[in-house]
Design a protein around this motif. Structure first.
Motif, PDB file in Angstrom:
ATOM      1  N   MET A 404      36.736  39.273  41.623  1.00 39.01           N
ATOM      2  CA  MET A 404      36.998  37.836  41.687  1.00 39.01           C
ATOM      3  C   MET A 404      38.004  37.517  42.791  1.00 39.01           C
ATOM      4  O   MET A 404      37.863  36.516  43.505  1.00 39.01           O
ATOM      5  CB  MET A 404      37.522  37.345  40.338  1.00 39.01           C
ATOM      6  CG  MET A 404      36.490  37.318  39.225  1.00 39.01           C
ATOM      7  SD  MET A 404      37.266  37.070  37.596  1.00 39.01           S
ATOM      8  CE  MET A 404      38.190  35.561  37.878  1.00 39.01           C
ATOM      9  N   GLN A 408      35.961  35.585  45.448  1.00 37.97           N
ATOM     10  CA  GLN A 408      35.955  34.193  44.983  1.00 37.97           C
ATOM     11  C   GLN A 408      37.299  33.487  45.279  1.00 37.97           C
ATOM     12  O   GLN A 408      37.326  32.493  45.992  1.00 37.97           O
ATOM     13  CB  GLN A 408      35.643  34.143  43.481  1.00 37.97           C
ATOM     14  CG  GLN A 408      34.238  34.648  43.173  1.00 37.97           C
ATOM     15  CD  GLN A 408      33.933  34.681  41.687  1.00 37.97           C
ATOM     16  OE1 GLN A 408      34.839  34.760  40.854  1.00 37.97           O
ATOM     17  NE2 GLN A 408      32.666  34.618  41.342  1.00 37.97           N
ATOM     18  N   GLN A 413      37.030  29.463  46.070  1.00 40.11           N
ATOM     19  CA  GLN A 413      36.428  29.052  44.804  1.00 40.11           C
ATOM     20  C   GLN A 413      37.501  28.981  43.719  1.00 40.11           C
ATOM     21  O   GLN A 413      38.406  29.803  43.681  1.00 40.11           O
ATOM     22  CB  GLN A 413      35.347  30.043  44.368  1.00 40.11           C
ATOM     23  CG  GLN A 413      34.156  30.118  45.294  1.00 40.11           C
ATOM     24  CD  GLN A 413      33.094  31.078  44.763  1.00 40.11           C
ATOM     25  OE1 GLN A 413      32.846  31.140  43.560  1.00 40.11           O
ATOM     26  NE2 GLN A 413      32.481  31.847  45.659  1.00 40.11           N
ATOM     27  N   VAL A 415      38.487  29.704  40.047  1.00 33.60           N
ATOM     28  CA  VAL A 415      38.032  30.604  38.978  1.00 33.60           C
ATOM     29  C   VAL A 415      39.034  30.552  37.817  1.00 33.60           C
ATOM     30  O   VAL A 415      40.163  30.111  37.982  1.00 33.60           O
ATOM     31  CB  VAL A 415      37.898  32.053  39.475  1.00 33.60           C
ATOM     32  CG1 VAL A 415      36.788  32.143  40.506  1.00 33.60           C
ATOM     33  CG2 VAL A 415      39.212  32.544  40.086  1.00 33.60           C
TER      34      VAL A 415
END
Length: 415
Positions: A404, A408, A413, A415
């Protein structure tokens, strides 16, 4: 290279990279620069696992240029000071850089003068730290032949306050697996009065302490380290408590108590970087003076701060940054677009993945009020109670969170 940017970010760590990435990906802002001198970006949450021989150190490092978002200028230099009245940051060799908005996220610095002797001893011989050299830490644990294994920490704030415990639990497991546990006395000396501030987590950790037969010494304030004689010296308050006493060799020097060790693990004493502490951005304790909910500076409305350097009363973790970034991104975007702040508020969320054994972990998630606030998404992993040890939480720590992070979080992003 331009010397003015709409948004200037100090720091290419988790906070700086995530902020730039979200501003670009989500808000389509592009006039952004990051001041960061380092060539390499590290995923430091895995360093505890490196120190326990269960993660490859090389996998925690990537070239800085590969994680700085596209459309972001990288000023590979060191910030040296601020002139916030004139929207200016001074640098080591790139001259003055001006900005419309400033985000301060350089992380923290180590000040070994706060524990005399530690700077000379750390990362040498039997003294180690997953914070500074996790590979040396693994060598010390792996080569340990028995005696007093002392785990401790300074009285200053540190990154991930649970890390000194995590490496202790893993080291104890390694020695047990090697069949030498009966030759080791494990001692945890901490200036705190409890093992963890969240009641549900503390209950589980005390069960771990009992299972692993660990001596807890509360109220122990590390004052100096005598490396040549292998003694850690402490001052402790009258309310000092001890749990599960072990007969390890000690001595006194005035009001100090020295614990003789055969190996020592500690965190380095940590402070805000000098250029922050000496600036008008700092509060009385040297951290950037921001509102704890908006992360906006209390005096300079176009300045924000997040991460380890921000003067907010929560744990200094990457998990805290994960929740701080969207607040700063929303506020910056609204200030640029509408000249007013947004409504998002940071509630002090932080988390500490407490590895308790190879294959076991507890996940402490909490807010400013020390409420236990587990992520509802954990139920998708079939984890009903993250305050208890769980194998799936270990999988989260070792495999899912690094994925992650690189793929990400650093890519913009949420999360």
């Amino acid at each position: 290279m331009p010397n003015h940017y709409q948004i200037l970010i100090i720091g290419g760590g988790t906070g700086g990279i995530m902020t730039a990435a979200q501003l670009i990906k989500q808000k389509e802002l592009t006039d952004i620069a990051i001041i960061e001198p380092a060539d390499t970006h590290y995923y430091q949450p895995a360093w505890t696992l490196v120190g326990a021989g269960t993660y490859n150190y090389a996998r925690t490092a990537r070239p800085m240029g590969s994680v700085i978002p596209g459309k972001t200028a990288w000023i590979q230099d060191r910030a040296t000071g601020f002139d916030p009245e004139n929207n200016t940051v001074h640098t080591g060799s790139s001259g003055d850089i001006t900005y419309d908005y400033l985000v301060v996220a350089p992380g923290l610095a180590y000040d070994f003068s706060l524990v005399p002797g530690l700077g000379d001893a750390i990362d040498k011989g039997v003294v180690c730290s997953v914070y500074t050299d996790p590979e040396h830490t693994w060598r010390v644990i792996k080569n340990f032949q028995g005696g007093t294994a002392l785990f401790t920490q300074p009285t200053t704030p540190i990154k991930c306050g649970g890390a000194p415990q995590k490496i202790m639990y893993l080291a104890e497991s390694h020695w047990a697996n090697e069949g030498m546990r009966d030759r080791v006395e494990v001692v945890f000396a901490t200036s705190g009065t409890i093992i963890f501030g969240i009641k549900q987590i503390a209950k589980t950790l005390m069960e771990v302490v009992d299972r692993k037969d660990i001596n807890l010494r509360f109220g122990y304030q590390l004052t100096r380290v005598d490396g040549p004689n292998r003694i850690a010296w402490y001052r402790f308050a009258d309310h000092m408590k001890e749990y599960n006493h072990k007969d390890v060799r000690t001595e006194t020097d005035g009001d100090l108590t020295g614990i003789h060790y055969d190996m020592l693990h500690t965190a380095p004493p940590s402070v805000a970087p000098a250029f922050v502490r000496s600036s008008s951005l700092a509060n009385a304790k040297g951290w950037v003076d921001v509102d704890k909910h908006t992360l906006q500076h209390t005096r300079y409305t176009n300045v924000f701060s997040l991460g380890d350097v921000a003067g907010v009363p929560t744990a200094k973790t990457g998990a805290a940054i994960r929740k701080q970034v969207p607040v700063i991104v929303d506020n910056l975007h609204r200030l640029i677009q509408h000249e007013r702040m947004g409504n998002m508020s940071y509630n002090g969320y932080s988390s500490c993945p407490l590895v308790t054994d190879y294959g076991q972990m507890v996940l402490a998630e909490f807010d400013y009020d020390n409420n236990f606030t587990p992520d509802p998404k954990l139920k998708q992993m079939l984890i009903k109670d993250s305050s208890k040890e769980h194998f799936r939480l270990w999988l989260l720590k070792k495999y899912m969170l690094p994925y992650m992070y690189w793929n990400q979080m650093l890519k913009g992003q949420e999360v």
